[in-house]
Structure formats: structure tokens, C-alpha cells
Design a protein around this motif. Structure first.
Motif, PDB file in Angstrom:
ATOM      1  N   ARG B  11      27.716  60.278  81.820  1.00 12.84           N
ATOM      2  CA  ARG B  11      28.871  60.873  81.148  1.00 12.84           C
ATOM      3  C   ARG B  11      29.533  59.784  80.305  1.00 12.84           C
ATOM      4  NH1 ARG B  11      33.319  61.100  86.117  1.00 12.84           N
ATOM      5  NH2 ARG B  11      33.156  58.885  86.586  1.00 12.84           N
ATOM      6  N   LEU B  12      30.423  60.216  79.421  1.00  8.71           N
ATOM      7  CA  LEU B  12      31.122  59.248  78.585  1.00  8.71           C
ATOM      8  C   LEU B  12      32.023  58.379  79.463  1.00  8.71           C
ATOM      9  CD1 LEU B  12      31.973  61.492  75.518  1.00  8.71           C
ATOM     10  CD2 LEU B  12      30.633  59.380  75.453  1.00  8.71           C
ATOM     11  N   ALA B  13      32.033  57.078  79.198  1.00 13.65           N
ATOM     12  CA  ALA B  13      32.888  56.151  79.936  1.00 13.65           C
ATOM     13  C   ALA B  13      34.342  56.348  79.480  1.00 13.65           C
ATOM     14  CB  ALA B  13      32.432  54.722  79.660  1.00 13.65           C
ATOM     15  N   PRO B  14      35.310  55.892  80.287  1.00 11.80           N
ATOM     16  CA  PRO B  14      36.702  56.000  79.852  1.00 11.80           C
ATOM     17  C   PRO B  14      36.879  55.333  78.479  1.00 11.80           C
ATOM     18  CG  PRO B  14      36.596  55.131  82.084  1.00 11.80           C
ATOM     19  CD  PRO B  14      35.187  55.219  81.595  1.00 11.80           C
ATOM     20  N   GLY B  15      37.718  55.918  77.660  1.00 15.57           N
ATOM     21  CA  GLY B  15      37.962  55.315  76.350  1.00 15.57           C
ATOM     22  C   GLY B  15      36.891  55.607  75.325  1.00 15.57           C
ATOM     23  N   CYS B  16      35.926  56.467  75.684  1.00 16.42           N
ATOM     24  CA  CYS B  16      34.885  56.828  74.719  1.00 16.42           C
ATOM     25  C   CYS B  16      34.883  58.340  74.585  1.00 16.42           C
ATOM     26  CB  CYS B  16      33.515  56.361  75.210  1.00 16.42           C
ATOM     27  SG  CYS B  16      33.440  54.582  75.467  1.00 16.42           S
ATOM     28  N   ARG B  17      34.983  58.831  73.384  1.00 19.54           N
ATOM     29  CA  ARG B  17      34.945  60.283  73.206  1.00 19.54           C
ATOM     30  C   ARG B  17      34.437  60.643  71.827  1.00 19.54           C
ATOM     31  NH1 ARG B  17      39.715  61.877  70.441  1.00 19.54           N
ATOM     32  NH2 ARG B  17      41.287  60.244  70.476  1.00 19.54           N
ATOM     33  N   ILE B  30      35.145  54.658  70.235  1.00 21.63           N
ATOM     34  CA  ILE B  30      35.101  53.705  71.353  1.00 21.63           C
ATOM     35  C   ILE B  30      36.160  52.632  71.126  1.00 21.63           C
ATOM     36  CG2 ILE B  30      32.633  54.151  71.721  1.00 21.63           C
ATOM     37  CD1 ILE B  30      32.055  51.445  70.389  1.00 21.63           C
ATOM     38  N   ARG B  87      25.636  49.648  76.128  1.00 17.96           N
ATOM     39  CA  ARG B  87      26.871  49.253  75.431  1.00 17.96           C
ATOM     40  C   ARG B  87      28.113  49.625  76.207  1.00 17.96           C
ATOM     41  NH1 ARG B  87      27.386  49.485  68.994  1.00 17.96           N
ATOM     42  NH2 ARG B  87      29.429  48.759  69.598  1.00 17.96           N
ATOM     43  N   GLU B  91      28.327  56.103  81.149  1.00 17.95           N
ATOM     44  CA  GLU B  91      28.259  55.521  82.494  1.00 17.95           C
ATOM     45  C   GLU B  91      27.511  56.461  83.430  1.00 17.95           C
ATOM     46  OE1 GLU B  91      32.394  55.082  83.698  1.00 17.95           O
ATOM     47  OE2 GLU B  91      32.522  57.192  84.203  1.00 17.95           O
TER      48      GLU B  91
END
Ligand SMILES: C[S@@+](CC[C@H](N)C(=O)[O-])C[C@H]1O[C@@H](n2cnc3c(N)ncnc32)[C@H](O)[C@@H]1O
Ligand code: SF4
Ligand code: SF4
Lengths: 359, 93
Positions: B11-17, B30, B87, B91
Motif C-alpha cells: 500500500r502507499l506509505a504515509p505521505g505518499c498519495r 511524495i 524508494r 510499504e
């Protein structure tokens, strides 16, 4: 228009409870009574988004000094921007942090002055380190992107390994280690802050080793001091190419230091549409292309990569914004930088002056 | 770093959308800036919902792009996902 702005740096206030000796903020600061309102900023964010801006950096001064910070975050998100808060952490508590995250904050960059409390407080001119540690603890418990920023210089660089170790266990995903850039207050304290060549080389070794060791766990961005470089940095990736900065009173600038350059009139977002300022204003076009360039830049192959360096630094060091950045080893004025380096590589430590807060 | 395990769930890591759907361009936002997403990249990232395993994502892509070469879909998707994972943009759940 050939250039699309991608990032807006919003200096929402110049007020700050800290007094960092290395602060790059301008010597002449905007007062609280001149600050833009929540609504002014919301209009700016809308306009910026419509022009292609995708990232909004809320900075200052200390952005938390504004009681409407949560509303500013919300307004930025409503304008579809990515929200980054650059902060010392002073002014944050758990309810406020939750409110900021609820409002749509994407990322927090928290700055530290050192890994050790006593020197950290000395560099900040305030007893803030212990509080910042508590703020880091609050952030790590929440699902939000977290970067630690540490500015390094002559007097703290010997603890670089401790700083990296601190960042490693802080819960941050990213560490930004920045050598001081010499603008604003930092330039005034330059001789006390510039590292020796030996210190600089050692810092590069330490960061290289840490990057290797921490791969996949902590990303490290490293900003070098351009005084020691052979060629200048591509400042802001070009004047008026990708970024704009708006100061607390609404003045729109190509970068945070540009207000020092005499003879340039920076328009206010209160008075002019942002698009006009970006596309048409003389100040944004002054150094945008290569027509301003003197030799040696004009016939140098690197000019498309570094744009002749930083215009503000050229003015600050050589007294002329339209000359080659003196940090460039090819610049006619490079001797100024060499002399400075000789001075700081010679004698011992020098004292500094603390930054003061505007009313 | 190497490839991805078959049972990976990303899934997308925090702060990435992802940038808003239907916007002027597809971007992955990011902390360091924005990555431009070309072709099916947006769809691939969208499928990383923190529930689907890697084979499920590939299966879904094959269904959505029936005229594309199945082997190519798989190698390109896995390459993109492992790059983004390395990168720190994606995650493991
Ligand atoms: C001017 S501060 C404003 C935000 C907030 N007050 C803070 O310090 O985090 C923005 C960022 O620039 C960094 N900074 C300040 N002065 C600097 C300098 N002379 N060179 C490089 N970075 C600097 C700070 O550590 C911070 O991360
Ligand atoms: S660098 Fe220090 S003095 Fe400057 S704005 Fe940030 S916290 Fe305040
Ligand atoms: S001469 Fe000008 S263009 Fe060439 S490296 Fe130096 S600053 Fe850059």
C-alpha cells in the motif's frame, strides 16, 4: 509559458520563538500586522493550483505561530495541493497535531539543532530541544510522513554520527542534513559557522557510510556547502523555473533570499493575479533565460545545468546580482570566497550574534 | 534491493498519495516532490490497496488490458512496484 511552477513555498509568518544562529531568513522581516489573512492565503492556494503547482510548503518563521495553521492546511488540501509543514515543533501539542492531520497534512519536516541538548539549545538561542524530542515522539505515533532536518556547521558537525543515530531511532523515514547556506542571518554569522575543509570531507564520508548502512530504513538527503564546491548549485533549479515563494505580507519572490537584490520590484499577491506575477512581472523574467549572463557563463557548457549559480549570492558576495556566482571557481570574483575559506581554515572558533524576532 | 515476494501486499506509505483523479496529469505525490505516472502506472499503484497480493494485482491488470502481452504486463508491473517499494513510496502491509 515555458515554465510551470510546481511548488509554492508559503512563508506564513516571520515570527518565531527560536533564534537560530544559522537562520537563513532575511534580516528585514515582515511584521505580524502586515501578515496575509487566512482568506488571502486560500485565494493564493487556489490560483497556484490552477497554474500547475502541486506542492505547498508551509514554512516561516515558525508556521505554528499562526493560530489559523489548521485552516491553512485545509485550504491547501481543498486546492488539491500536497501539504508539507516545515517546523521547529514549538507550539505543537497532541490535539493540534491531530487537527493538522485531520485537515489533510501530508508530511512534517521537524528541525533539530543537534543531537545533544546543551549545544542544541545554545544554537537555537532557546531551551527548545527537550520539547522537540516530545514532538518527535508524538509524530512517530501517528500515520504521517516524517522527516528530520538538521542544519550542520562548524560547531556541531563533530556530532554528525550521533545526529544520524538519533534520526535512526526517531521514527522518521527521512533525514535531511543541510550544511548552512549563507543567506540572511546565517551570512552575518558566516565566519563562525563555516566548517573547515577537513570537517567537510569528514561529513561526506560519514553520510556516505550511513546511507549505505541505512538503505531501505532511512533515506538521507545531504545539502553541501557551496563555498567548497567547484561549481555552484543550480539554485531553485533556475530563477522562476519551478518554484515561487510568498512572504508573510504577500510579496511573491523566485526564492527566499531574492528580496535582497536591489532594483527588482516584487509584486504582491494582494494586488496582482499570481499568474501575471509568474508570467509577466519584470522581476520573475529578469534572470529567467540566459540573456543576463556575462562571461564566463555565457560561453560555458554548464550554464544549462547550474544557470550561473545563485543570483542572490552573487549580489551578497560580489555586489552584483548579474555576475557569475562567486562560489564558481571560474568566476572573476571567486577570490572573495577563497579568502573567506582561508580565514576560516586558519584561526579558531569565532563568536556569533543571535537572531531576533520581529514584533 | 531485489524483487518482490509472491505474497507481497503493498500500500502507499504515509505521505505518499495519487493526485486527484481526472486532474491535468497523473502524479504520485511524495515528500520529495512528485513522480509522473505514465501509461498504466496509475492503475498499477491504485491496485495496491493493502489487500491484494501481487498475483492478484497482476491478474487484475491482465483483465483490464486484455490486448497487451501478459508476460510484459507482469514484468513491468513487478518492476514498477519493486522500484516504488525501494524508494519507500510503497510499504508492505
Ligand atoms: C527557515 S526554517 C522555517 C521553519 C521552522 N522555523 C524550522 O526551523 O524548521 C526552514 C528550514 O530551513 C532550515 N534552515 C534554516 N536556516 C538555514 C540555512 N542557513 N541553511 C540551510 N538550512 C537552513 C531549517 O532547519 C528548516 O528546516
Ligand atoms: S531556522 Fe530557527 S530561527 Fe529560523 S525560522 Fe526556523 S526555528 Fe526560527
Ligand atoms: S562559469 Fe557560470 S555556467 Fe559555468 S560553471 Fe561557473 S557559474 Fe556555471
Amino acid at each position: 509559458m515555458k515554465y510551470t511552477p510546481r511548488a509554492l513555498i508559503a512563508e506564513v509568518t516571520h515570527r518565531c520563538p527560536l533564534h537560530c544562529v544559522y537562520c537563513s531568513n532575511p534580516l528585514e522581516m515582515q511584521r505580524r500586522s502586515d501578515e496575509l489573512s487566512t482568506g488571502d492565503w486560500a485565494t493564493i492556494f487556489e490560483q497556484a493550483s490552477g497554474m500547475g503547482v502541486v506542492q505547498l510548503h508551509l514554512t516561516g518563521g515558525e508556521p505554528l505561530s499562526r493560530t489559523d495553521l489548521t485552516e491553512l492546511v485545509r485550504a491547501g488540501r481543498e486546492a488539491h495541493l500536497y501539504l508539507n509543514l516545515i517546523t521547529s515543533g514549538v507550539g505543537l501539542d497532541e490535539p493540534r497535531l491531530d487537527a493538522l492531520i485531520d485537515a489533510g497534512l501530508d508530511h512534517i519536516q521537524l528541525s533539530f539543532q543537534d543531537a545533544e541538548e546543551a549545544p542544541a539549545n545554545e544554537f537555537a538561542g532557546t531551551r527548545s530541544h527537550a520539547f522537540k524530542l516530545r514532538v518527535a515522539g508524538m509524530i512517530r505515533q501517528r500515520r504521517i510522513a516524517f522527516t528530520i532536518n538538521i542544519v550542520i556547521h562548524r560547531r556541531n558537525i563533530r556530532r554528525l554520527e550521533e545526529m544520524i543515530a538519533f534520526a535512526e531511532q526517531s521514527g522518521a523515514q527521512r533525514l535531511e542534513i543541510a550544511h548552512v547556506q549563507y543567506y540572511g542571518w546565517a551570512l552575518r554569522n558566516r565566519d563562525a559557522l563555516l566548517p573547515t575543509r577537513e570537517q567537510l570531507d569528514r561529513s561526506v564520508e560519514i553520510v556516505d557510510a550511513a546511507r549505505e548502512r541505512l538503505q531501505g530504513r532511512l533515506r538521507i538527503d545531504f545539502v553541501l556547502p557551496d563555498y567548497y564546491a567547484k561549481f555552484p548549485k543550480p539554485c531553485m533549479n533556475g530563477w522562476g523555473h519551478q518554484q515561487m515563494l510568498i512572504d508573510p505580507a504577500g510579496r511573491v519572490l523566485p526564492c527566499h533570499a531574492a528580496s535582497v537584490i536591489p532594483g527588482l520590484e516584487f509584486s504582491s499577491a494582494r494586488e496582482r493575479p499570481l499568474r501575471w506575477i509568474w508570467e509577466e512581472s519584470p522581476a520573475f523574467n529578469r534572470f529567467r533565460d540566459e540573456s543576463w549572463m556575462p562571461e564566463p557563463c555565457r560561453s560555458c557548457d554548464r550554464r544549462t545545468r547550474d544557470f550561473g549559480g545563485c543570483r542572490c549570492q552573487a549580489f551578497l558576495l560580489a555586489g552584483d546580482a548579474a555576475t557569475t556566482d562567486p562560489v564558481c571557481t571560474l568566476a572573476p570574483m571567486h577570490t572573495i570566497v577563497e579568502e573567506t575559506l582561508q580565514r576560516v581554515n586558519g584561526g579558531g572558533d569565532r563568536s556569533w550574534v543571535y537572531r531576533i524576532d520581529p514584533r | 534491493m531485489s524483487g518482490l515476494a509472491q505474497d507481497s501486499v503493498l500500500r502507499l506509505a504515509p505521505g505518499c498519495r495519487l493526485s486527484a483523479a481526472g486532474g491535468p496529469e497523473d502524479l504520485l505525490l511524495i515528500p520529495e516532490g512528485a513522480l509522473r505516472l505514465k501509461g498504466p502506472a496509475r492503475t498499477i499503484v491504485e491496485l495496491c490497496d493493502g489487500k491484494r497480493t501481487l498475483p492478484k494485482i497482476v491478474e487484475e491488470l491482465k483483465r483490464r488490458y486484455p490486448t497487451e502481452d501478459a508476460f510484459r504486463i507482469e514484468t513491468e508491473a513487478v518492476a514498477l512496484l519493486s522500484r516504488l517499494r525501494d524508494r519507500g513510496v510503497l510499504e508492505h502491509v
